[in-house]
Structure formats: C-alpha cells, structure tokens
Scaffold this active site. Structure first.
Site, PDB file in Angstrom:
ATOM      1  N   LYS A  22      74.526  40.861 -14.484  1.00  0.00           N
ATOM      2  CA  LYS A  22      74.955  39.836 -14.325  1.00  0.00           C
ATOM      3  C   LYS A  22      74.546  38.738 -16.225  1.00  0.00           C
ATOM      4  O   LYS A  22      75.323  39.054 -16.722  1.00  0.00           O
ATOM      5  CB  LYS A  22      74.629  38.901 -13.361  1.00  0.00           C
ATOM      6  N   ASN A  23      73.405  38.211 -16.279  1.00  0.00           N
ATOM      7  CA  ASN A  23      73.329  37.562 -17.118  1.00  0.00           C
ATOM      8  C   ASN A  23      72.781  38.050 -18.826  1.00  0.00           C
ATOM      9  O   ASN A  23      72.531  37.774 -19.333  1.00  0.00           O
ATOM     10  CB  ASN A  23      71.616  37.240 -16.457  1.00  0.00           C
ATOM     11  N   CYS A 117      75.809  20.841 -11.112  1.00  0.00           N
ATOM     12  CA  CYS A 117      75.808  21.960  -9.739  1.00  0.00           C
ATOM     13  C   CYS A 117      74.877  21.830  -8.774  1.00  0.00           C
ATOM     14  O   CYS A 117      73.663  21.254  -8.601  1.00  0.00           O
ATOM     15  CB  CYS A 117      75.833  22.954 -10.548  1.00  0.00           C
ATOM     16  N   ARG A 122      71.949  20.153 -14.991  1.00  0.00           N
ATOM     17  CA  ARG A 122      71.387  21.546 -15.653  1.00  0.00           C
ATOM     18  C   ARG A 122      72.436  21.215 -17.175  1.00  0.00           C
ATOM     19  O   ARG A 122      74.140  21.377 -17.762  1.00  0.00           O
ATOM     20  CB  ARG A 122      72.006  22.499 -14.641  1.00  0.00           C
ATOM     21  N   ASP A 307      64.994  32.296 -10.229  1.00  0.00           N
ATOM     22  CA  ASP A 307      66.254  33.543  -9.503  1.00  0.00           C
ATOM     23  C   ASP A 307      65.178  34.114  -8.561  1.00  0.00           C
ATOM     24  O   ASP A 307      66.368  34.406  -7.974  1.00  0.00           O
ATOM     25  CB  ASP A 307      66.900  34.425 -10.805  1.00  0.00           C
ATOM     26  N   ARG A 399      79.855  36.389  -6.468  1.00  0.00           N
ATOM     27  CA  ARG A 399      79.705  36.295  -8.324  1.00  0.00           C
ATOM     28  C   ARG A 399      78.286  37.578  -8.776  1.00  0.00           C
ATOM     29  O   ARG A 399      78.005  37.077  -9.841  1.00  0.00           O
ATOM     30  CB  ARG A 399      79.094  34.867  -8.201  1.00  0.00           C
TER      31      ARG A 399
HETATM   32  C1  UD1 Z   1      69.988  30.943 -16.950  1.00  0.00           C
HETATM   33  C2  UD1 Z   1      70.690  31.707 -15.855  1.00  0.00           C
HETATM   34  C3  UD1 Z   1      70.368  31.607 -14.972  1.00  0.00           C
HETATM   35  C4  UD1 Z   1      68.897  30.877 -14.816  1.00  0.00           C
HETATM   36  C5  UD1 Z   1      68.267  29.942 -15.828  1.00  0.00           C
HETATM   37  C6  UD1 Z   1      66.751  30.055 -15.802  1.00  0.00           C
HETATM   38  C7  UD1 Z   1      72.205  33.003 -17.462  1.00  0.00           C
HETATM   39  C8  UD1 Z   1      74.180  33.131 -16.916  1.00  0.00           C
HETATM   40  N1  UD1 Z   1      72.064  32.455 -16.583  1.00  0.00           N
HETATM   41  O1  UD1 Z   1      70.473  29.851 -16.913  1.00  0.00           O
HETATM   42  O2  UD1 Z   1      70.478  32.400 -14.006  1.00  0.00           O
HETATM   43  O3  UD1 Z   1      68.272  30.254 -13.750  1.00  0.00           O
HETATM   44  O4  UD1 Z   1      68.012  31.012 -17.156  1.00  0.00           O
HETATM   45  O5  UD1 Z   1      65.962  31.265 -15.979  1.00  0.00           O
HETATM   46  O6  UD1 Z   1      71.875  33.418 -17.977  1.00  0.00           O
HETATM   47  N2  UD1 Z   1      68.182  22.439 -19.617  1.00  0.00           N
HETATM   48  C9  UD1 Z   1      68.820  21.460 -20.863  1.00  0.00           C
HETATM   49  N3  UD1 Z   1      69.571  21.460 -22.225  1.00  0.00           N
HETATM   50  C10 UD1 Z   1      70.178  22.267 -22.091  1.00  0.00           C
HETATM   51  C11 UD1 Z   1      69.641  23.779 -21.964  1.00  0.00           C
HETATM   52  C12 UD1 Z   1      68.969  23.753 -20.439  1.00  0.00           C
HETATM   53  O7  UD1 Z   1      67.540  20.275 -20.664  1.00  0.00           O
HETATM   54  O8  UD1 Z   1      70.562  21.873 -23.079  1.00  0.00           O
HETATM   55  C13 UD1 Z   1      67.885  22.080 -18.768  1.00  0.00           C
HETATM   56  C14 UD1 Z   1      68.199  22.874 -17.688  1.00  0.00           C
HETATM   57  O9  UD1 Z   1      68.678  21.914 -17.225  1.00  0.00           O
HETATM   58  C15 UD1 Z   1      67.104  23.818 -16.577  1.00  0.00           C
HETATM   59  C16 UD1 Z   1      66.340  24.271 -17.845  1.00  0.00           C
HETATM   60  O10 UD1 Z   1      66.610  23.421 -19.102  1.00  0.00           O
HETATM   61  O11 UD1 Z   1      65.991  22.743 -16.402  1.00  0.00           O
HETATM   62  C17 UD1 Z   1      66.064  25.947 -18.031  1.00  0.00           C
HETATM   63  O12 UD1 Z   1      68.014  26.236 -18.058  1.00  0.00           O
HETATM   64  P1  UD1 Z   1      68.981  27.309 -18.836  1.00  0.00           P
HETATM   65  O13 UD1 Z   1      67.891  28.483 -18.868  1.00  0.00           O
HETATM   66  O14 UD1 Z   1      69.264  27.002 -20.155  1.00  0.00           O
HETATM   67  O15 UD1 Z   1      69.536  27.640 -17.950  1.00  0.00           O
HETATM   68  P2  UD1 Z   1      70.967  28.443 -17.968  1.00  0.00           P
HETATM   69  O16 UD1 Z   1      70.865  29.178 -19.271  1.00  0.00           O
HETATM   70  O17 UD1 Z   1      71.718  28.040 -17.399  1.00  0.00           O
END
Ligand code: UD1
Length: 420
Positions: A22-23, A117, A122, A307, A399
């Site tokens: 999915k990711n 969420c 996030r 995850d 999902r």
């Molecule tokens: C992706 C995955 C999700 C997985 C996560 C961490 C997808 C579609 N989803 O989510 O399944 O759990 O990686 O491996 O690929 N953060 C900030 N600012 C930002 C972006 C992130 O503070 O602009 C923080 C987030 O709140 C979190 C951490 O960074 O604490 C990591 O998040 P991130 O790797 O961005 O997660 P996703 O990409 O949303």
C-alpha cells in the site's frame, strides 16, 4: 458498518500470498501526475486506500483504467483540477502525496490540510518548508495548503529535521522535474521510498542515493510513461507472521521479500520462531510452542517499524514473560492497549513505552478498531483468545489489508465478516 467475528484458540497453519505494498502503491499513483504519458501500475493491492487515491485522481479529471488483470493505467493529461478536497484527505492522509507532483508539473496545487488522527497530530510542516525552499509560495488558509510557483521549482539542499516517509517522497517527486539539483539529507530510507524512486527512474528521472539518508535528484525536462510492478507489502507480511507466531502455528508467506523484514524476523526469532527464507518467501514455525516475550523500540527503517508495533503488543500479551515496547515515531499509538486489556491482557502504558506481562490466554470480547494497524493487532488478539471476539469499525482494516478474513480462513482461522 461491518464487524469481524473471530472464534479464537486455533493455531494458524498454511500458505498465503502477499499483496503489493500500500505505502509504495500510493506514492507511485501520485507520481503518474508527473507525466502526460500513460503509466501502467501492476501488483496494486485491492484496498480501500487505493480506491480513495483513484477517486482523488478522478476528481482532478484523470480517468484511471483498470484492465482485465486488475492492473491500472493512469494517464493524467486530462487533468483539469489541481486540488485534493477535504472529504478525501480526511479519510486518507497520504493524499498529501499529490502536492509535490502537482506543484512541480502544473505550478499550482491545493491540498486540504490533513487533521490530527488516532495516532497523533501528524503535521506536514516538513513537506511545506521543503517545497518553500525549492521556491514555492505556500499559504495555509481555509484549511487548505495553497501552493504555487512562478515558473519551475528550483533544486535546493534540504535537511529534514525528522525522518519523514511521505515528506521524502513528496520532495523527491517535486525535485524530479525541478530546475537543477536537489539534495535531501536525513531522507527516509524505507523500502517504499526506494520503490517510488525506482519507478521515477523508470519514468526517466535522475535519482541517486535512494535507500540511504542522502538522496540526490537532478531535475529533468520531462518524465515518460512506463509499466511498473509495486513491491510486496512488508507490513502485511509481518502481520501474518506474527499472527502465526502468536497462535503457536506454522505459515509460509509467498510473493514477499525477506530482505526488507530483517528487524521483524529477528524479533520473531527471539520470540522462539524457527524461520526459513527463500528469495521471495518466508516460512515460520513455532512447533506448537508458546512465544517468548520480546522487547523492542520503533524507529525509522531499517529499525523496527512503527506499523508493526501494535501486532507485537498482541504477541507479547500471550507470551511467556514480560516485554517492553517503546514507540518513538508517533506520540499516541497505543489505542489498542485499552482494548486488549479488556480481553484480559496485562499491559500498562508508561510514557511512550508499554510494559506487557504475558498471560496464558486472552478472553474474547467486543472491541473497537481505532486505526489501521491497531485493528490488525485486535484481530491477532482475537485469534489467540479462548472465545468469541467481535471487532467493530473494521473499515480501518479494509484500508490496508486485502481480503484479510479470506486469507486468515485459508490458514484455518474461524473468522467471518458480518454487517452490523
Ligand atoms: C508513513 C506511512 C505510515 C508509517 C509512517 C512511519 C505512508 C502512506 N504511510 O506515514 O504507514 O506509519 O510513514 O513509518 O507511507 N512529521 C512531522 N512533520 C512533517 C512530517 C512528519 O513532524 O512534516 C512527524 C510525524 O508526526 C511523525 C514522524 O514525523 O511523528 C514520522 O512521520 P512520517 O514518516 O511523515 O509518516 P507518514 O509519511 O505520514
């Protein structure tokens, strides 16, 4: 709203096939916005999130075609809207992945701001500041990220304060059509980032360093169509392996990749599982033994994935001994703990750590899924409980897990879906 009814107490045994990830499917679908040519995507999983991404492309004027083998062909040249509406973004945060491609190719994009969420706030500040560093004008107003650029984005040196998977992906896609060179430091090394990079390279992008923490992208004039097959889903793989281990069973998972699951496989071995691997399969055998408790700490790849944290909590809940699980990626990812305790588990939360004292067995109970991976952990808890469990709100599971009850039935589980 459907529920899953599980009559636990049976050791899983058998073979299943793993779906596409999915990711990596979601960013690859977003990457089709980078070219006017057709991109064919194979091995797409059949998931609600994939449908949501197709819907999102559809509401921009793009008409994906699903062929007889369920491959999807996307040609984005008919695009006439450059916006991701709140109704879709709120059901799938990964909608943010269209921001980089739209901005770099069309010079404008509006994406609803994803709210908080179940697993934490996030934010997407790192996506925004990186695109600003590349010359984008971005304002956040009326709940939308409104981005535009005069001419083309320009390459930049970007240091990511935190390792962000979709943030790295957004910047990589934007940079592939930007003017000049972009260097992303402290980039995410997740295999899904590498899969996206490999697809972009097949489309003609110039990207190096994917899979390391420094990715270098030299912008090109245009990208072309291609056919790309999505890598196997490592989280789905791990979830079934843990389900088999928790139920003291045996499983062979096929069409997967052991090389991207090392941290998970080593924890399963610590839990007492015998593991054999081939190029595209993994076999796990508990030989009827109760798992031993394991301790772990989540962190970005190649460390243990967040995850898979909830599923290991379920395994520890019936293991021999006490295990501690520390979550370092998201701040509120223990929603499953309360539900598991209602099933007789002995788990306490201390800050960002859960301490799990293994009990002999869990008791079935009505429980409620709160997010995707928490739902999977409650299903594992149901499989190891000695009576009937009903898992409510399973739209979360749909999902991210393809045909979960059919796959578990193939392994001998007594599980069925009922409309509530
Ligand atoms: C992706 C995955 C999700 C997985 C996560 C961490 C997808 C579609 N989803 O989510 O399944 O759990 O990686 O491996 O690929 N953060 C900030 N600012 C930002 C972006 C992130 O503070 O602009 C923080 C987030 O709140 C979190 C951490 O960074 O604490 C990591 O998040 P991130 O790797 O961005 O997660 P996703 O990409 O949303």
């Amino acid at each position: 709203m459907d529920r899953l009814i599980i009559n636990g107490g049976i050791s899983l045994e058998g073979e299943i096939r793993i779906a596409g990830a999915k990711n990596s499917a979601l960013p690859i679908m977003a990457a089709t916005l980078l070219t006017h040519e057709t991109v064919q995507i194979c091995n797409l999983p059949h998931l609600y999130d994939i449908t949501t991404m197709l819907e999102l492309l559809g509401c921009m004027g793009v008409q994906p075609i699903v062929d007889e083998k369920l491959n999807v062909e996307i040609n984005s040249s008919s695009i006439d809207h450059f916006s991701a509406p709140y109704e879709l973004v709120k059901t799938m945060r990964a909608s943010i992945l269209v921001l980089g491609p739209l901005l770099t190719r069309y010079g404008k994009a509006e994406v609803a701001l994803p709210g908080g969420c179940a697993i934490g706030s996030r934010p997407v500040n790192l996506h925004i500041s990186a695109l600003e560093a590349m010359g984008a004008d971005i304002v956040v107003e009326d709940g939308y990220i409104k981005a535009s650029v005069d001419g083309k984005l320009k390459g930049a040196n970007i240091f990511m304060d935190l390792v962000t998977v979709t943030g790295t992906e957004n910047v990589m896609m934007a940079a592939s059509l930007a003017r000049g060179q972009t260097v992303i430091e402290n980039a995410a090394r997740e295999p899904e980032v590498v899969d996206l990079a490999n697809c972009l390279v097949k489309m003609g992008a110039d990207i190096k360093g994917q899979g390391t923490d420094t990715i270098v992208i030299n912008g090109v004039e245009a990208l072309a169509g291609c056919s790309y097959s999505v890598m196997p889903d490592r989280i789905e793989t791990g979830t079934y392996l843990i389900a088999a281990a928790a139920t003291r069973g045996y499983i062979k998972v096929k069409d997967t990749r052991p090389d991207i699951l090392e941290s998970v496989l080593s924890k399963l071995e610590q839990a007492g599982a015998q593991i054999n691997v081939g190029a595209n399969w993994i076999e796990l055998d508990m030989q009827g033994k109760r798992p031993r408790a394991v301790s772990l700490r989540t962190a970005p790849y190649p460390a243990f994935p967040t995850d898979m944290q909830a599923q290991f909590t379920a395994l520890n809940s019936v293991a021999d001994g006490t295990g501690s699980i520390t979550e370092t990626v998201f701040e509120n990812r223990f929603m499953h703990v309360h539900e598991m305790n209602r099933m007789g588990a002995s788990i306490r939360v201390e800050g960002n750590t859960v301490i799990v004292d293994g009990v002999d067995t869990l008791k079935g109970a009505p429980v409620m899924a709160t997010d995707l991976r928490a739902s999977a952990s409650l299903i594992i808890a149901g499989l190891v409980s000695d009576s009937e469990t009903s898992v409510d709100r399973i739209y979360h599971i749909d999902r991210g897990y393809e045909c979960i009850e059919e796959k578990l039935q193939l392994l001998g589980a007594r599980i069925r879906r009922v409309p509530s």
